[in-house]
Scaffold this active site. Structure first.
Site, PDB file in Angstrom:
ATOM      1  N   ASP A   1      87.737  33.870  64.646  1.00  0.00           N
ATOM      2  CA  ASP A   1      88.980  33.181  64.994  1.00  0.00           C
ATOM      3  C   ASP A   1      90.164  33.722  64.205  1.00  0.00           C
ATOM      4  O   ASP A   1      91.271  33.175  64.284  1.00  0.00           O
ATOM      5  CB  ASP A   1      88.846  31.666  64.796  1.00  0.00           C
TER       6      ASP A   1
ATOM      7  N   HIS B   1      89.111  29.477  58.999  1.00  0.00           N
ATOM      8  CA  HIS B   1      89.194  28.205  58.286  1.00  0.00           C
ATOM      9  C   HIS B   1      88.291  28.210  57.054  1.00  0.00           C
ATOM     10  O   HIS B   1      87.211  28.798  57.066  1.00  0.00           O
ATOM     11  CB  HIS B   1      88.804  27.056  59.222  1.00  0.00           C
TER      12      HIS B   1
ATOM     13  N   ASP C   1      85.632  33.470  58.315  1.00  0.00           N
ATOM     14  CA  ASP C   1      86.227  32.614  59.337  1.00  0.00           C
ATOM     15  C   ASP C   1      87.681  32.300  58.973  1.00  0.00           C
ATOM     16  O   ASP C   1      88.056  32.305  57.796  1.00  0.00           O
ATOM     17  CB  ASP C   1      85.415  31.315  59.411  1.00  0.00           C
TER      18      ASP C   1
ATOM     19  N   HIS D   1      81.742  23.953  57.880  1.00  0.00           N
ATOM     20  CA  HIS D   1      82.497  22.785  57.424  1.00  0.00           C
ATOM     21  C   HIS D   1      81.587  21.622  57.028  1.00  0.00           C
ATOM     22  O   HIS D   1      82.052  20.666  56.391  1.00  0.00           O
ATOM     23  CB  HIS D   1      83.458  22.305  58.512  1.00  0.00           C
TER      24      HIS D   1
END
Length: 344
Positions: A284, A197, A195, A159
């Site tokens: 995740d 996200h 991932d 991120h």
């Protein structure tokens, strides 16, 4: 497969975050890396500590002023008589100026952060820089002839943008690994982010570059963090036009649809004619993850590893998310074990 890991990750701990309107202990905690390490020790993997890279190597993908902010932020916070978690209370959103960095630590923090869920504590810089060195070391090992290496990075990184932190990420480990591969002679590098996200920071860093393909399979930003990037119409710009592929999926996505997206992602990597692969490895996507909403089960993670190995590319795997702490080690070990078997 050699594993690169630093014990300095524990220095980033005991932070709090603003999560969906509540101030709570940070989901991104040292136990994550410890469970992974234990699972990989049990699986017989060899560990090495990261090499020493100069701080200036971070400037290959990050704004030097941003790096300077991160390295001094908590010291400046303490100079004002404070301690504990640093969280911003204001951001340069629409209608506010974005062309000036405030001199005070509170304003500077809001300028460089994009959420209030990524605390800086006294040991954050030590942990984040060590995490980045793990990723760059893994890339160096691959560039020197290893078919694959895994960086057990904590804190995560995908991120973190060129000049912003958030999403538990401070320095973009996967982008640094990709750049290390480029600098060591690989002409075209693909980054395939699995991932839950979206890898918004990686997309930002390589947005205008044609030598690095960025692909991300993730929860749709219509409902999922980071909300404001990761849509399918974002294809890169300038020299990077067509070198970004986002594959957003709805909450509740299970293995069938997710694996179809992985097929699409790998086809894009092959069409790009990548010479090396970086995999931001978030687990995740697991059905029991407390802050995510896909439905992958334990048996699916070895299948991911086998599919990645079948790409047949020199590969750097970089740890990203995964917050169902007790299961994270099993799922990472599942990916790496199957990758090794497939690559062998």
């Amino acid at each position: 497969m050699q594993i690169v890991h630093s014990p300095l990750h524990v220095r980033h701990s005991d932070g709090v975050e603003l999560h969906r309107g509540e101030l709570v202990p940070c989901y991104e905690k040292p136990e994550r890396a410890e469970y992974i390490r234990e699972a990989l020790v049990d699986a017989g993997h060899a560990f090495v500590e990261p090499r020493n890279f100069a701080v200036e190597t971070l400037h290959r993908v990050h704004d030097p002023a941003f790096v300077a902010f991160l390295s001094t932020a908590h010291a400046r916070w303490r100079e004002e008589g404070r301690d504990g978690s640093m969280l911003p209370s204001g951001f340069p959103a629409r209608s506010l100026r974005r062309d000036r960095v405030p001199e005070g630590i509170n304003g500077a923090m809001g300028y460089y952060a994009f959420d209030a869920g990524t605390p800086i504590v006294e040991g954050t810089w030590d942990a984040a820089f060590a995490s980045a060195q793990c990723a760059m070391t893994a890339a160096a090992l691959v560039a020197e002839g290893m078919p694959a290496a895994y960086a057990l990075c904590r804190p995560p990184g995908h991120h973190a943008a060129r000049g912003a932190y958030g999403g538990y990420c401070f320095l973009n480990n996967s982008a640094l690994a990709a750049q290390e591969l480029r600098d060591r002679g690989f002409g075209r590098v693909a980054v395939l982010d699995v991932d839950y996200h979206h890898g918004n920071g990686t997309q930002d860093i390589f947005q205008e570059r044609g030598d690095v393909l960025t692909v991300s399979i993730h929860g749709t930003p219509e409902t999922e963090y980071p909300y404001f990037l990761g849509f399918a119409d974002e294809r890169g710009s300038g020299e990077g036009e067509g070198c970004n592929l986002n594959l957003p999926l709805p909450r509740g996505t299970g293995w069938e649809a997710w694996s179809a997206a992985l097929d699409t992602a790998l086809e894009a990597v092959a069409a790009f004619r990548a010479e090396a692969l970086v995999v931001p490895l978030g687990v995740d996507t697991y059905e029991g993850d407390p802050i995510s909403a896909f439905g992958l089960r334990e048996e699916h993670f070895p299948m991911i590893g086998a599919r990645l190995a079948a790409a047949g590319l020199p590969t750097v795997l970089v740890q990203e998310g995964g917050y169902a702490v007790r299961e994270i080690g099993t799922n990472v070990a599942g990916v790496l074990g199957a990758f090794e078997r497939g690559a062998g």
